[in-house]
Enzyme design. Sequence first.
Site, PDB file in Angstrom:
ATOM      1  N   GLU A  51      25.789  73.105 -12.799  1.00 40.05           N
ATOM      2  CA  GLU A  51      25.248  71.742 -12.715  1.00 40.05           C
ATOM      3  C   GLU A  51      25.760  71.078 -11.440  1.00 40.05           C
ATOM      4  OE1 GLU A  51      23.238  69.620 -13.396  1.00 40.05           O
ATOM      5  OE2 GLU A  51      22.930  69.228 -15.499  1.00 40.05           O
ATOM      6  N   ASP A  55      27.173  63.241 -15.769  1.00 41.36           N
ATOM      7  CA  ASP A  55      27.308  61.773 -15.775  1.00 41.36           C
ATOM      8  C   ASP A  55      27.473  61.344 -17.235  1.00 41.36           C
ATOM      9  OD1 ASP A  55      26.340  58.967 -15.797  1.00 41.36           O
ATOM     10  OD2 ASP A  55      25.835  59.275 -13.713  1.00 41.36           O
ATOM     11  N   LYS A  83      31.581  62.402 -13.661  1.00 37.59           N
ATOM     12  CA  LYS A  83      31.953  60.983 -13.747  1.00 37.59           C
ATOM     13  C   LYS A  83      32.425  60.712 -15.171  1.00 37.59           C
ATOM     14  CE  LYS A  83      27.931  59.517 -11.188  1.00 37.59           C
ATOM     15  NZ  LYS A  83      26.805  58.570 -11.223  1.00 37.59           N
ATOM     16  N   VAL A 105      25.559  58.856  -6.565  1.00 38.37           N
ATOM     17  CA  VAL A 105      25.803  59.662  -5.367  1.00 38.37           C
ATOM     18  C   VAL A 105      24.584  60.534  -5.055  1.00 38.37           C
ATOM     19  CG1 VAL A 105      28.324  59.711  -5.579  1.00 38.37           C
ATOM     20  CG2 VAL A 105      26.957  61.424  -6.786  1.00 38.37           C
ATOM     21  N   ASP A 111      19.574  64.219  -5.459  1.00 41.67           N
ATOM     22  CA  ASP A 111      18.490  63.402  -4.881  1.00 41.67           C
ATOM     23  C   ASP A 111      18.719  61.906  -5.047  1.00 41.67           C
ATOM     24  OD1 ASP A 111      17.856  63.576  -7.799  1.00 41.67           O
ATOM     25  OD2 ASP A 111      16.166  62.335  -7.173  1.00 41.67           O
ATOM     26  N   ARG A 117      18.144  65.281  -0.743  1.00 40.23           N
ATOM     27  CA  ARG A 117      18.863  66.458  -1.260  1.00 40.23           C
ATOM     28  C   ARG A 117      19.373  67.314  -0.104  1.00 40.23           C
ATOM     29  NH1 ARG A 117      17.690  67.303  -6.922  1.00 40.23           N
ATOM     30  NH2 ARG A 117      15.669  66.490  -7.515  1.00 40.23           N
TER      31      ARG A 117
HETATM   32  O1  LIG Z   1      24.933  63.640 -17.382  1.00 41.94           O
HETATM   33  P1  LIG Z   1      23.596  63.020 -17.194  1.00 41.94           P
HETATM   34  O2  LIG Z   1      23.640  61.511 -17.305  1.00 41.94           O
HETATM   35  O3  LIG Z   1      22.546  63.608 -18.067  1.00 41.94           O
HETATM   36  O4  LIG Z   1      23.171  63.264 -15.681  1.00 41.94           O
HETATM   37  C1  LIG Z   1      23.306  64.499 -15.030  1.00 41.94           C
HETATM   38  C2  LIG Z   1      21.972  65.055 -14.622  1.00 41.94           C
HETATM   39  O5  LIG Z   1      21.295  64.117 -13.776  1.00 41.94           O
HETATM   40  C3  LIG Z   1      20.709  64.808 -12.692  1.00 41.94           C
HETATM   41  O6  LIG Z   1      19.458  65.315 -13.068  1.00 41.94           O
HETATM   42  P2  LIG Z   1      18.164  64.404 -13.077  1.00 41.94           P
HETATM   43  O7  LIG Z   1      17.816  64.069 -14.487  1.00 41.94           O
HETATM   44  O8  LIG Z   1      18.306  63.277 -12.109  1.00 41.94           O
HETATM   45  O9  LIG Z   1      17.111  65.419 -12.530  1.00 41.94           O
HETATM   46  P3  LIG Z   1      17.037  66.006 -11.055  1.00 41.94           P
HETATM   47  O10 LIG Z   1      18.074  67.094 -11.006  1.00 41.94           O
HETATM   48  O11 LIG Z   1      15.641  66.475 -10.963  1.00 41.94           O
HETATM   49  O12 LIG Z   1      17.338  64.906 -10.089  1.00 41.94           O
HETATM   50  C4  LIG Z   1      21.680  65.926 -12.436  1.00 41.94           C
HETATM   51  O13 LIG Z   1      21.052  66.996 -11.753  1.00 41.94           O
HETATM   52  C5  LIG Z   1      22.171  66.319 -13.800  1.00 41.94           C
HETATM   53  O14 LIG Z   1      21.418  67.376 -14.342  1.00 41.94           O
HETATM   54  N1  LIG Z   2      21.515  61.989  -7.582  1.00 37.61           N
HETATM   55  C1  LIG Z   2      22.224  61.679  -8.663  1.00 37.61           C
HETATM   56  N2  LIG Z   2      21.816  62.079  -9.869  1.00 37.61           N
HETATM   57  C2  LIG Z   2      22.576  61.720 -10.915  1.00 37.61           C
HETATM   58  N3  LIG Z   2      22.409  61.986 -12.218  1.00 37.61           N
HETATM   59  C3  LIG Z   2      23.411  61.417 -12.870  1.00 37.61           C
HETATM   60  N4  LIG Z   2      24.240  60.764 -12.051  1.00 37.61           N
HETATM   61  C4  LIG Z   2      23.732  60.959 -10.815  1.00 37.61           C
HETATM   62  C5  LIG Z   2      24.156  60.538  -9.529  1.00 37.61           C
HETATM   63  O1  LIG Z   2      25.176  59.844  -9.324  1.00 37.61           O
HETATM   64  N5  LIG Z   2      23.362  60.933  -8.497  1.00 37.61           N
END
Ligand SMILES: O=P(O)(O)OC[C@H]1O[C@H](OP(=O)(O)OP(=O)(O)O)[C@H](O)[C@@H]1O
Ligand SMILES: Nc1nc2[nH]cnc2c(=O)[nH]1
Length: 127
Positions: A51, A55, A83, A105, A111, A117
């Site tokens: 990952e 978050d 985080k 971030v 992204d 990215r």
């Molecule tokens: O712990 P969480 O609060 O679930 O956040 C973490 C997720 O957030 C982002 O994915 P996102 O849903 O933004 O998809 P992306 O990778 O397409 O940007 C990141 O790549 C993690 O997979």
């Molecule tokens: N790009 C991005 N995706 C997230 N998904 C959860 N937290 C974050 C963050 O801080 N940055």
Amino acid sequence: MADLVRSIDLPLSMDFLAVSSYGNATKSSGEVELIKDLRYPISGRPVLIVEDIVDTGITLNYLLRMLEARLPASLKVAALLSKPSRRKIEVPIHYLGFEIEDAFVYGYGLDRSQLDRNLPFITSQAG
Ligand SMILES: O=P(O)(O)OC[C@H]1O[C@H](OP(=O)(O)OP(=O)(O)O)[C@H](O)[C@@H]1O
Ligand SMILES: Nc1nc2[nH]cnc2c(=O)[nH]1
């Protein structure tokens, strides 16, 4: 991911899946959507989830449940960033790069509304 696998000196294969709960937003919708599934079965295989960031933990929790149901030999997690102050669900991270404060971030694979990215560094919305 490319940087990580180059530093693992073991026979391994890579597969990719895509889930999203943020869309173009900087806050999780709380609903994880499976956009693209793995191509190959993982039953009986040692699996490492890689990952970019953990978050709330909602995405990783969803992935762990989904992949555990496919009966891998083992299931571990590596994450570049975490985080902890934002966690809503406790999830295991076996290999962690950095713990960070609560800021959105982006860069180095992460992204900002699907852009940035490709930045060769990680920066934050405020900075
Ligand atoms: O712990 P969480 O609060 O679930 O956040 C973490 C997720 O957030 C982002 O994915 P996102 O849903 O933004 O998809 P992306 O990778 O397409 O940007 C990141 O790549 C993690 O997979
Ligand atoms: N790009 C991005 N995706 C997230 N998904 C959860 N937290 C974050 C963050 O801080 N940055």
